[in-house]
Design an enzyme around this catalytic site. Structure first.
Site, PDB file in Angstrom:
ATOM      1  N   GLU A 168      -0.184   4.595  13.936  1.00 40.34           N
ATOM      2  CA  GLU A 168       0.292   5.767  13.186  1.00 40.34           C
ATOM      3  C   GLU A 168       0.251   7.014  14.074  1.00 40.34           C
ATOM      4  OE1 GLU A 168      -1.819   6.761   9.568  1.00 40.34           O
ATOM      5  OE2 GLU A 168      -0.242   8.153   8.946  1.00 40.34           O
TER       6      GLU A 168
ATOM      7  N   CYS B 132       0.810  -1.224   0.000  1.00 44.48           N
ATOM      8  CA  CYS B 132       0.000   0.000   0.000  1.00 44.48           C
ATOM      9  C   CYS B 132       0.840   1.271   0.000  1.00 44.48           C
ATOM     10  CB  CYS B 132      -0.947  -0.020   1.186  1.00 44.48           C
ATOM     11  SG  CYS B 132      -2.032  -1.460   1.151  1.00 44.48           S
TER      12      CYS B 132
ATOM     13  N   HIS C 241      -9.243   3.201   0.307  1.00 39.80           N
ATOM     14  CA  HIS C 241      -7.832   2.842   0.219  1.00 39.80           C
ATOM     15  C   HIS C 241      -7.583   2.321  -1.192  1.00 39.80           C
ATOM     16  CE1 HIS C 241      -3.897   1.535   0.812  1.00 39.80           C
ATOM     17  NE2 HIS C 241      -3.986   1.031   2.023  1.00 39.80           N
TER      18      HIS C 241
ATOM     19  N   PHE D 119       1.709  -3.550   3.879  1.00 40.99           N
ATOM     20  CA  PHE D 119       2.062  -4.916   4.271  1.00 40.99           C
ATOM     21  C   PHE D 119       3.565  -5.103   4.052  1.00 40.99           C
ATOM     22  CE2 PHE D 119      -2.024  -7.660   3.519  1.00 40.99           C
ATOM     23  CZ  PHE D 119      -2.582  -7.087   4.639  1.00 40.99           C
TER      24      PHE D 119
ATOM     25  N   HIS E   8      -1.623   8.028   6.558  1.00 43.56           N
ATOM     26  CA  HIS E   8      -2.000   6.771   5.893  1.00 43.56           C
ATOM     27  C   HIS E   8      -3.458   6.474   6.272  1.00 43.56           C
ATOM     28  CE1 HIS E   8      -1.439   3.053   3.821  1.00 43.56           C
ATOM     29  NE2 HIS E   8      -1.652   2.315   4.900  1.00 43.56           N
TER      30      HIS E   8
ATOM     31  N   LYS F  52      -8.405   9.017   2.717  1.00 41.31           N
ATOM     32  CA  LYS F  52      -9.020   7.709   2.445  1.00 41.31           C
ATOM     33  C   LYS F  52     -10.477   7.695   2.896  1.00 41.31           C
ATOM     34  CE  LYS F  52      -4.925   4.726   2.557  1.00 41.31           C
ATOM     35  NZ  LYS F  52      -3.843   5.642   2.913  1.00 41.31           N
TER      36      LYS F  52
END
Lengths: 359, 390
Positions: B295, B151, B319, B378, B284, B314
């Site tokens: 985060e 991502c 996403h 990931f 993010h 997002k």
């Protein structure tokens, strides 16, 4: 500008597995001697593959010696191959796991086998058949993630995807990272494994290459750092460049096109075309692409005709083959006292060139 | 780091094609997450996503993702005012994950039902297809790369391209990310139980997971002095970036956000600024319980508490996977240019563990000089991009 040393090699394939000693022994007995001169002209297929002697798979015992039981249960085969080769390269360099290590993994196909298993679960049993454990493997960076964890590489970790040139591109990018001081040491190379569905895709994409599964990495670090820690230097990456060539997607270009990567890599290394002692090619049996590569190299080197070799037809192409090619080029360069090129070109027009010098 | 300027922007988002549609949607706080139409969502707990509306254009012979990429890339080059001859040495770096998997899935599903001979649908299956198509069609002859960093792929592409420009490997670069919604992605995040059945609510106390989306975004990067010399409009300066790896777990982030914080610190160091100089963080912000909490912890470790504006776009476009880092970079650049921080839509009850002003629901006027965009993925992949108003 920092000089970039190759201080370790790790190769995990059906034909050869191990560090630089194993690679040296393999090259000495491979067809053509230290720099196997595989047949890369019209037919492209080597004697070894044509006779069915080319081992395509990594033996189970070889892999299990590098992977512990927990990893064997938890990791896909693609990840296991990557972890195993990374460990071999680090051990060869005399480096322990460390947080100052970067990782660049080239792959053409990623972990397609896990993707297919994941999808098959759905097709067999619907949403209830989906495995959350398999899903992360459907993303191509899973091998880099597994290898980063296994060797504790906490600097940047990149996965580069490209047909044919992925491993060479990883080494070129890693060279740029070390030179610019963005990472003190980088494991760079690649991994690919084979699958029946993949072979169908390859038929569509233009096939003919001799292929095998495998992984391979080199350890790159600054020459100063290597000397300071008393490391054995196998060679240097004196120049690296990658460029695009005019070509339609999935196709090869017209022969007269000039190679941008070779010219840029030679300029980077301050090496004249006439000084090149040998060339490791990516040619592996895709007739159109192999002819294109030969034309590109010949045009770039003018009237000079150094020895050319290709390991793909001998052991089968995979993205980790670059580690073997760099080792062979460094050995050649050391023996001849002349720089060697590692060159790769892909359908679609990606081209990479490394200039390798001896220790 | 050599000053690298952003001189062109191109976007295809769930708001439609074009930078204007994208910014209008973000600035208005519109949520584009709706019931899925492009793939079969029957039997799944979550049945919503942020899809690009019909009318993307391009040849139907190309994959959906290739078409998204091509449209966004064209807009970015046009926006930068680059003629074809000026692109001959341009680098191309594409962040990608799904490649042409959407069409390959359809082929595989069909083959499960009946024998199929043609394998043409597999032609564009790998992520590198986007770079081949964009590079070939738009005549980009410089270094070409496809980076897969889950991502954070789109952001990683911008970081790598900035290095190429700064190091002199190419005079300019087109960099971005793309992903089309695929069955595998939708099914996979459903299987991991990471999707909210309702539109995602980043940083909300009651958040229940993410919403997936699709899109593409590209930027043109070039040396700032070169851009000025040719009279190009400079949207922003890509002042620095940080790329790190957790080396902790294949899917879970480090619990203290150690790698995330390292990426943010590296980006600030490369930009030559301290944390106090940053006014806005495009987070993010996936809206999963774990990501937002960790985060926020990492942001607090770098910037301290309070003053900072932190929002997650997002919440509006979902996403978008490999495109996310590039789309959010463009959002960050536009926030600097328009002096307007896009909001976190759907944020009703802020999570008390997130000690920041998360710009709930309504965009905020703010003349920010320096902003960062975070992208994590990931594999413990962390990328932070730092942009400065020109």
């Amino acid at each position: 500008m920092r000089r970039v040393a190759v201080t370790g090699v790790g190769v995990l394939g059906g034909a050869v597995a191990g560090g630089s000693d194993a690679v040296r022994a393999f090259l000495a007995r491979a067809p053509g001697g230290a720099a196997p001169r595989a047949v890369v002209r019209a037919a492209g297929r080597s004697t070894a593959e044509a006779s069915g002697e080319m081992p395509r798979a990594v033996p189970a015992a070889t892999l299990s010696a590098l992977i512990d039981e927990g990893e064997a249960r938890r990791l896909s085969r693609a990840c296991q191959l990557s972890v195993g080769a990374a460990r071999l390269a680090l051990a060869d360099a005399g480096l322990g796991p460390g947080r100052d290590l970067g990782l660049v993994v080239g792959t053409e196909f990623g972990d397609l086998r896990s993707t297919i298993e994941f999808v098959n679960g759905y097709l067999r049993r619907g949403p209830g058949g989906l495995s959350p454990l398999l899903f992360p493997n459907t993303v191509m960076n899973t091998m880099a993630a597994a290898a980063a964890i296994a060797v504790t590489a906490r600097e940047l970790s990149l996965t580069l995807n490209a047909p044919t040139v992925a491993g060479e591109l990883a080494v070129a990018r890693a060279t740029a990272l070390v030179r610019a001081g963005r990472a003190p040491a980088v494991l760079a190379g690649g991994m690919d494994q084979l699958d029946p569905v993949l072979l169908e895709a390859l038929a569509e994409l233009g096939g003919g290459d001799a292929r095998a599964e495998g992984a391979g990495f080199v350890v790159l670090e600054t020459l100063d750092a290597a000397r300071a820690r008393g490391a054995r230097v196998l060679g240097e990456i004196a120049g690296a460049a990658w460029r695009a060539l005019p070509a339609r997607p999935y196709g090869v270009g017209r022969r007269p096109a000039a190679s941008g990567a070779i010219a840029a890599a030679l300029a980077d290394a301050r090496v004249a075309p006439g000084e090149v002692g040998s060339v490791q090619l990516s040619a592996a049996g895709d007739v159109l692409r192999d002819r294109w590569e030969q034309a590109l190299v010949e045009a770039a080197l003018g009237a000079h005709r150094p020895r050319t070799a290709a390991l793909g037809p001998v052991v089968g192409r995979h993205s980790g083959l670059v580690a073997l090619a760099v080792a062979a080029a460094a050995a050649d360069a050391g023996a001849a006292g002349a720089p060697a090129l590692v060159h790769a070109v892909a359908r679609g027009g990606s081209e990479v060139c490394l200039v390798v010098t001896g220790p | 780091m050599t000053a690298v300027a952003v001189t062109g922007l191109g976007v295809v988002s769930p708001f439609g094609a074009g930078v204007k549609a994208y910014w209008d949607g973000l600035a208005a706080g519109v949520c584009a997450i709706r019931p899925v139409t492009g793939i079969d969502a029957d039997g799944f707990r979550c049945r919503i996503a942020a899809e690009v509306p019909d009318g993307v254009g391009g040849s139907a012979r190309r994959s959906r993702a290739d078409r998204l990429a091509l449209a966004a890339a064209r807009e970015a080059l046009d926006d930068a005012g680059l003629a074809r001859r000026e692109r001959a040495d341009a680098a191309l770096v594409v962040g990608a994950v799904g490649g042409g998997m959407r069409e390959a899935e359809a082929w595989y599903w069909e083959r499960h039902r009946r024998p199929i001979r043609s394998t043409r649908a597999l032609r564009a299956i790998f992520p590198s297809s986007h770079a081949e198509v964009v590079g070939s069609v738009l005549g980009l002859g410089g270094p070409r790369e496809t980076v897969v960093a889950a991502c954070s792929s789109g952001a990683a592409a911008l970081a790598l391209a900035a290095d190429l420009v700064a190091d002199g490997a190419a005079p300019l670069a087109l960099a971005g990310g793309v992903d089309a919604l695929t069955r595998i992605c939708f099914m996979g995040f459903n299987a991991l139980k990471l999707l909210d059945p309702e539109p995602c609510r980043p940083f909300d106390r009651d958040r229940r997971g993410m919403s997936v989306g699709e899109g593409a975004a590209f930027v043109v990067l070039e040396r700032a002095d070169r851009a000025r010399a040719r009279g190009a409009r400079i949207w922003a300066e890509l002042a620095g970036h940080g790329v790190t790896t957790d080396a902790y777990h294949v899917t879970a982030p480090h619990p203290e956000g150690e790698g995330m914080a390292r990426a943010m610190r590296a980006a600030l160091a490369a930009a030559g600024v301290g944390p106090g100089a940053v006014g806005y963080v495009n987070a993010h912000g996936t809206a999963t319980l774990q990501n937002d909490r960790i985060e926020a912890r990492a942001i607090r470790a770098v910037f301290g508490e309070g003053r900072l504006l932190v929002s997650s776009t997002k919440s509006m476009i979902g996403h978008t996977m490999a495109a996310a880092g590039a789309l959010e970079a463009v959002a960050t650049v536009l926030a600097l240019a328009h002096e307007l921080v896009p909001p976190t839509a759907n944020l009703r009850v802020p999570d008390p563990a997130v000690a920041f002003d998360c710009v709930p629901r309504v965009a905020r006027e703010a003349a920010v000089e320096l902003a960062i965009s975070n992208s994590f993925g990931f594999g413990g992949q962390n990328v932070t991009l730092c942009f400065r108003r020109p």
